[in-house]
Design a protein around this motif. Structure first.
Motif, short mmCIF file in Angstrom:
data_model
loop_
_atom_site.label_atom_id
_atom_site.label_comp_id
_atom_site.label_asym_id
_atom_site.label_seq_id
_atom_site.Cartn_x
_atom_site.Cartn_y
_atom_site.Cartn_z
N MET A 80 -5.93 -5.16 15.43
CA MET A 80 -6.27 -6.36 14.05
C MET A 80 -7.82 -6.15 14.04
O MET A 80 -8.71 -5.85 15.13
CB MET A 80 -6.31 -7.97 14.36
N THR A 81 -8.39 -5.98 13.25
CA THR A 81 -9.92 -5.28 12.50
C THR A 81 -10.19 -6.26 11.44
O THR A 81 -9.44 -6.56 10.62
CB THR A 81 -9.62 -3.95 12.22
N THR A 82 -11.28 -6.41 11.22
CA THR A 82 -11.59 -7.38 10.59
C THR A 82 -12.54 -6.55 9.46
O THR A 82 -13.26 -5.83 9.47
CB THR A 82 -12.91 -8.76 11.01
N TYR A 83 -12.50 -7.01 8.07
CA TYR A 83 -13.29 -6.03 7.05
C TYR A 83 -13.79 -6.85 6.26
O TYR A 83 -13.17 -7.84 6.01
CB TYR A 83 -11.73 -4.87 6.60
N ALA A 84 -14.26 -5.99 5.62
CA ALA A 84 -14.67 -6.83 4.13
C ALA A 84 -13.99 -5.67 2.54
O ALA A 84 -14.15 -4.69 3.40
CB ALA A 84 -16.91 -6.99 4.28
N ALA A 85 -14.17 -6.29 2.35
CA ALA A 85 -13.60 -5.75 0.97
C ALA A 85 -14.72 -6.59 -0.35
O ALA A 85 -14.99 -7.22 -0.78
CB ALA A 85 -12.71 -6.16 0.21
N LEU A 86 -15.09 -5.47 -0.96
CA LEU A 86 -16.35 -5.20 -2.04
C LEU A 86 -16.10 -4.95 -2.84
O LEU A 86 -14.96 -3.64 -3.43
CB LEU A 86 -17.75 -4.44 -1.37
N LEU A 87 -15.70 -5.79 -4.08
CA LEU A 87 -15.39 -5.61 -5.51
C LEU A 87 -16.11 -5.52 -6.69
O LEU A 87 -17.57 -5.77 -6.44
CB LEU A 87 -14.21 -7.12 -6.27
N MET A 94 -4.95 -10.92 -1.69
CA MET A 94 -5.35 -10.37 -0.13
C MET A 94 -4.22 -11.00 1.29
O MET A 94 -3.57 -10.58 1.97
CB MET A 94 -6.44 -10.88 0.60
N ALA A 95 -3.92 -12.41 0.91
CA ALA A 95 -2.69 -12.82 1.52
C ALA A 95 -1.57 -12.38 1.53
O ALA A 95 -0.51 -12.12 2.67
CB ALA A 95 -2.80 -14.43 1.19
N ASP A 96 -1.03 -12.66 0.01
CA ASP A 96 -0.22 -12.29 0.03
C ASP A 96 0.10 -10.69 0.15
O ASP A 96 1.72 -9.92 0.32
CB ASP A 96 0.22 -11.86 -2.25
N LEU A 97 -0.54 -9.65 0.84
CA LEU A 97 -0.50 -8.62 0.82
C LEU A 97 -0.45 -8.20 2.35
O LEU A 97 -0.62 -6.83 3.03
CB LEU A 97 -1.87 -7.44 0.71
N GLY A 98 -0.21 -9.88 2.95
CA GLY A 98 -0.54 -9.45 4.61
C GLY A 98 -1.75 -9.55 5.46
O GLY A 98 -1.20 -9.51 6.05
N HIS A 99 -2.78 -10.11 4.63
CA HIS A 99 -4.39 -9.94 5.83
C HIS A 99 -4.07 -11.78 5.93
O HIS A 99 -3.89 -12.47 5.18
CB HIS A 99 -5.29 -9.77 4.58
N ASP A 100 -4.66 -11.56 6.92
CA ASP A 100 -4.50 -12.85 7.91
C ASP A 100 -6.68 -12.62 7.87
O ASP A 100 -7.49 -12.92 7.31
CB ASP A 100 -5.01 -13.02 9.54
N GLY A 101 -6.15 -14.61 8.18
CA GLY A 101 -7.86 -15.43 7.58
C GLY A 101 -9.36 -14.77 6.25
O GLY A 101 -10.00 -14.83 6.49
N GLY A 127 -3.71 -5.53 10.65
CA GLY A 127 -3.45 -4.76 11.60
C GLY A 127 -3.22 -3.33 10.83
O GLY A 127 -2.77 -2.48 11.95
N HIS A 128 -2.35 -3.18 9.51
CA HIS A 128 -2.51 -2.03 9.03
C HIS A 128 -3.23 -1.76 8.20
O HIS A 128 -4.18 -2.11 7.81
CB HIS A 128 -0.86 -1.98 8.24
N ASP A 144 -6.35 1.96 6.92
CA ASP A 144 -7.43 2.24 6.62
C ASP A 144 -7.91 1.86 5.30
O ASP A 144 -7.83 1.36 4.73
CB ASP A 144 -7.24 4.05 7.03
N GLU A 145 -9.83 1.56 5.26
CA GLU A 145 -10.23 1.51 4.84
C GLU A 145 -9.91 2.44 2.91
O GLU A 145 -9.75 0.94 2.36
CB GLU A 145 -11.99 2.52 5.00
N GLU A 146 -9.85 3.80 3.07
CA GLU A 146 -9.39 4.04 1.91
C GLU A 146 -7.63 3.20 1.77
O GLU A 146 -8.23 3.12 0.74
CB GLU A 146 -9.13 5.01 1.90
N SER A 147 -7.48 3.88 2.03
CA SER A 147 -5.75 2.72 1.84
C SER A 147 -5.72 1.36 1.53
O SER A 147 -4.86 0.51 0.65
CB SER A 147 -4.67 3.06 2.87
N LEU A 148 -6.24 0.68 2.05
CA LEU A 148 -6.43 -1.26 1.87
C LEU A 148 -7.12 -1.24 1.02
O LEU A 148 -6.87 -1.96 0.28
CB LEU A 148 -7.48 -2.13 3.06
N ALA A 149 -8.53 -0.52 0.21
CA ALA A 149 -8.98 -0.76 -0.94
C ALA A 149 -8.06 0.06 -2.45
O ALA A 149 -7.78 -0.66 -3.14
CB ALA A 149 -10.26 0.71 -1.14
#
Length: 183
Positions: free
Chosen positions: A1-8, A28-35, A50-51, A53-58
């Motif tokens: 599991m990796t912790t990220y920041a999303a910048l909109l 974001m919770a609906d996409l399966g992200h935690d916390g 846990g799934h 990478d930066e580009e695909s998540l963005a």
């Protein structure tokens, strides 16, 4: 599991692109992200997953926001290690400056110095900028809103082919702290 920041980029400023932070957290919770946690109203969210990478998540987050809220938004996702490295690499004396004087522009890809070759840097002094890894550090002593250099750096000719979003130093530091915390 990796912790990220999303910048909109460009939400909840001016009159358009209204995105409630509760709605962003739900998406974001609906996409399966935690916390999932948000910071301020201007488009920062911290999450663990846990799934991807930066580009695909963005790309995924941008697509779902457009589907659910009806407008496109540029998204940059960066992990804690990257955010921390950007803060630590600041070429300006951050501890000696007011947060409104120092900003970081995060880019979707590396930026070469050649993009800024035509810029007469001396004409903008005392404002200055320095490039980092997929980031630009801007010192604007009178703040971003009055910065002629920031205005020039935001021109489409310079940003062509990039997603870019700027945060003040308080936000830069807070995102490092939030991504270091357990969700």
């Amino acid at each position: 599991m990796t912790t990220y920041a999303a910048l909109l980029r460009g939400i909840n400023v001016g009159g358009g692109k209204k995105l409630p932070m509760a709605g962003l957290r739900q998406v974001m919770a609906d996409l399966g992200h935690d916390g999932v946690r948000t910071y301020l109203q201007s488009g920062q969210a911290v999450f663990t997953t846990g799934h991807g990478d930066e580009e695909s998540l963005a790309a995924e987050l941008g697509q779902v926001i457009e589907e659910r809220f009806g407008f496109a938004v540029d998204v940059i996702v960066r992990d804690h290690a990257y955010l921390k490295a950007v803060a630590e690499a600041c070429p300006f004396p951050a501890a000696d400056l007011a947060a409104r004087q120092l900003h970081v522009t995060y880019f979707s890809a590396p930026v070469e110095e050649a993009r800024f070759a035509q810029l007469d840097r001396a004409a903008y002094l005392p404002e200055e900028f320095r490039l980092g890894d997929r980031a630009l550090y801007l010192y604007a002593p009178d703040g971003l809103g009055r910065s002629k250099l920031a205005e020039h750096l935001a021109r489409p000719r310079i940003l062509k082919g990039l997603t870019a979003t700027t945060r003040n130093w308080n936000t830069v530091v807070r995102l490092v702290e939030m991504t270091a915390e357990e969700g």
